[in-house]
Design an enzyme around this catalytic site. Structure first.
Site, PDB file in Angstrom:
ATOM      1  N   CYS A 118     -15.298   5.193   0.888  1.00 33.20           N
ATOM      2  CA  CYS A 118     -14.249   4.241   1.272  1.00 33.20           C
ATOM      3  C   CYS A 118     -13.619   4.563   2.624  1.00 33.20           C
ATOM      4  O   CYS A 118     -12.903   3.716   3.177  1.00 33.20           O
ATOM      5  CB  CYS A 118     -13.182   4.148   0.189  1.00 33.20           C
ATOM      6  N   ARG A 133     -14.383  -5.078   3.498  1.00 35.61           N
ATOM      7  CA  ARG A 133     -12.971  -5.080   3.118  1.00 35.61           C
ATOM      8  C   ARG A 133     -12.306  -6.373   3.588  1.00 35.61           C
ATOM      9  O   ARG A 133     -11.514  -6.986   2.862  1.00 35.61           O
ATOM     10  CB  ARG A 133     -12.236  -3.882   3.730  1.00 35.61           C
ATOM     11  N   ASP A 168     -15.421  10.330  -2.020  1.00 36.03           N
ATOM     12  CA  ASP A 168     -14.190  10.095  -1.273  1.00 36.03           C
ATOM     13  C   ASP A 168     -13.663  11.457  -0.817  1.00 36.03           C
ATOM     14  O   ASP A 168     -14.157  12.505  -1.270  1.00 36.03           O
ATOM     15  CB  ASP A 168     -13.170   9.392  -2.173  1.00 36.03           C
ATOM     16  N   ARG A 226       0.869  -1.175   0.000  1.00 35.72           N
ATOM     17  CA  ARG A 226       0.000   0.000   0.000  1.00 35.72           C
ATOM     18  C   ARG A 226       0.907   1.226   0.000  1.00 35.72           C
ATOM     19  O   ARG A 226       1.703   1.411   0.927  1.00 35.72           O
ATOM     20  CB  ARG A 226      -0.901   0.021   1.242  1.00 35.72           C
ATOM     21  N   GLN A 239     -10.566  -2.398  -2.467  1.00 31.59           N
ATOM     22  CA  GLN A 239     -11.730  -1.600  -2.099  1.00 31.59           C
ATOM     23  C   GLN A 239     -12.888  -1.872  -3.042  1.00 31.59           C
ATOM     24  O   GLN A 239     -14.058  -1.907  -2.639  1.00 31.59           O
ATOM     25  CB  GLN A 239     -11.378  -0.109  -2.121  1.00 31.59           C
ATOM     26  N   HIS A 247      -7.215   0.981  -6.626  1.00 34.86           N
ATOM     27  CA  HIS A 247      -7.555   0.463  -5.294  1.00 34.86           C
ATOM     28  C   HIS A 247      -8.459  -0.766  -5.456  1.00 34.86           C
ATOM     29  O   HIS A 247      -9.639  -0.744  -5.091  1.00 34.86           O
ATOM     30  CB  HIS A 247      -8.266   1.551  -4.490  1.00 34.86           C
TER      31      HIS A 247
END
Length: 330
Positions: free
Chosen positions: A271, A316, A230, A107, A137, A134
């Protein structure tokens, strides 16, 4: 039969709709087992490395709990715990970790880093987030949407805010692959890159999806099943971008009126973390500086019954578990 053993998970561009649905089905199976207390530690004795150049609550906890449930050990490498790209090249880091671990999560920043890790590691590498994509996600988002509506094909998803980076890119890819209708509703300078838009339009031809880019909030959100947003300023971006983002993106805040325009059956996704109030250090500091109490979404929407953000956050873990298990051959 779908077989993903030995595959890395770097972007959904690399996966077919059938493979994505397989991962969602596997995640749903693991979620059911966990809720029922059925053990599924089929990867006991294996270990994975978690490289975090960008820290995260959900991603770290999801990988660690998922690995634990599967019987695995984890080693967490935070920004100060690895020499990747500093004293040791990405390729050398990959070859070292690949000798010690069965899988590697990354990440951080550029997509090229996770791509190079995957090239040299010799074991599956999973993208926990890069500037461009991502994918883990996306699986959580798609599972949440499918759980609520019972299907994905034909769902209308509108993304509001800065659609140029990992979330806008990845949602557009996921929708295009899965036959969903994607709309980026934002100021034109925040539209996704035209090259990726063109690529997604090709995916859409095969799936029946559509891709729409619009600056019109009323048109962009009318009849949407899912309203998604987001944060407007991502981790690692300079302080100097705040003023412009707030000025340009404020018309695309998710409000009660936006949700009403979408329809009473629409859901809200994010998210996380979200600036829906001033109960964080950064939110308080920036709120006082720029005179706001909420940014990309109002607290009213965030705390409403239409908001499924915490179902989404939980998912997740279930979807990441599916990715680990499928690629390591549980």
């Amino acid at each position: 039969m779908v077989n993903l053993r030995g595959r890395s998970f770097l972007t959904l561009k690399d996966f077919t709709a059938r493979e994505i649905i397989y991962l969602l089905d596997l995640a749903a199976e693991y979620k059911d087992k966990k809720k029922k207390g059925i053990a599924h530690d089929t990867l006991r004795g294996k270990n994975i490395a978690l490289i975090f150049e960008k820290t995260s609550t959900r991603t770290r906890c999801s990988f660690e709990v998922a690995a634990h449930d599967l019987g695995m050990g984890t080693t967490y490498l935070d920004p100060s715990g690895s020499q990747i790209g500093k004293k040791e090249s990405i390729a050398d880091t990959a070859r070292v970790l690949g000798r010690m671990f069965e899988g590697i999560e990354y990440r951080g920043f550029e997509q090229s880093i996770v791509e190079e890790l995957a090239k040299h590691a010799g074991v599956p590498v999973w993208n926990g987030l890069t500037n461009e994509y991502h994918p883990t996600q996306m699986l959580a988002d798609m599972l949440t949407i499918r759980e609520h509506f019972g299907h994905l094909e034909g769902i209308k998803l509108t993304y509001m805010g800065d659609a140029r980076y990992n979330m806008g890119n990845s949602l557009m890819i996921a929708c295009a692959k899965l036959g969903m209708h994607f709309t980026a509703c934002t100021s034109k300078e925040y539209f996704p890159d035209i090259t990726l838009v063109t690529q997604c339009m090709e995916y859409a031809k095969q799936s029946g999806a559509t891709i729409t880019l619009t600056e019109d909030v009323d048109a962009g959100t009318k009849g949407a099943n899912v309203i998604y947003t987001d944060v407007w300023v991502s981790m690692g971006e300079p302080e100097s971008v705040w003023a412009e983002r707030i000025r340009k993106l404020s018309p695309y805040k998710v409000t009660k009126d936006v949700m009403k325009n979408a329809g009473k059956n629409a859901i809200f996704l994010h998210c996380l973390p979200a600036f829906h109030d001033l109960k964080t250090k950064i939110g308080k500091e920036q709120g006082e500086k720029y005179n706001f109490t909420e940014l990309e979404v109002t607290d009213e929407v965030f705390e409403s019954k239409q908001s499924l953000v915490f179902d989404e956050a939980e998912n997740r873990m279930h979807t990441i578990k599916a990715v680990i298990a499928a690629t390591l051959g549980a």
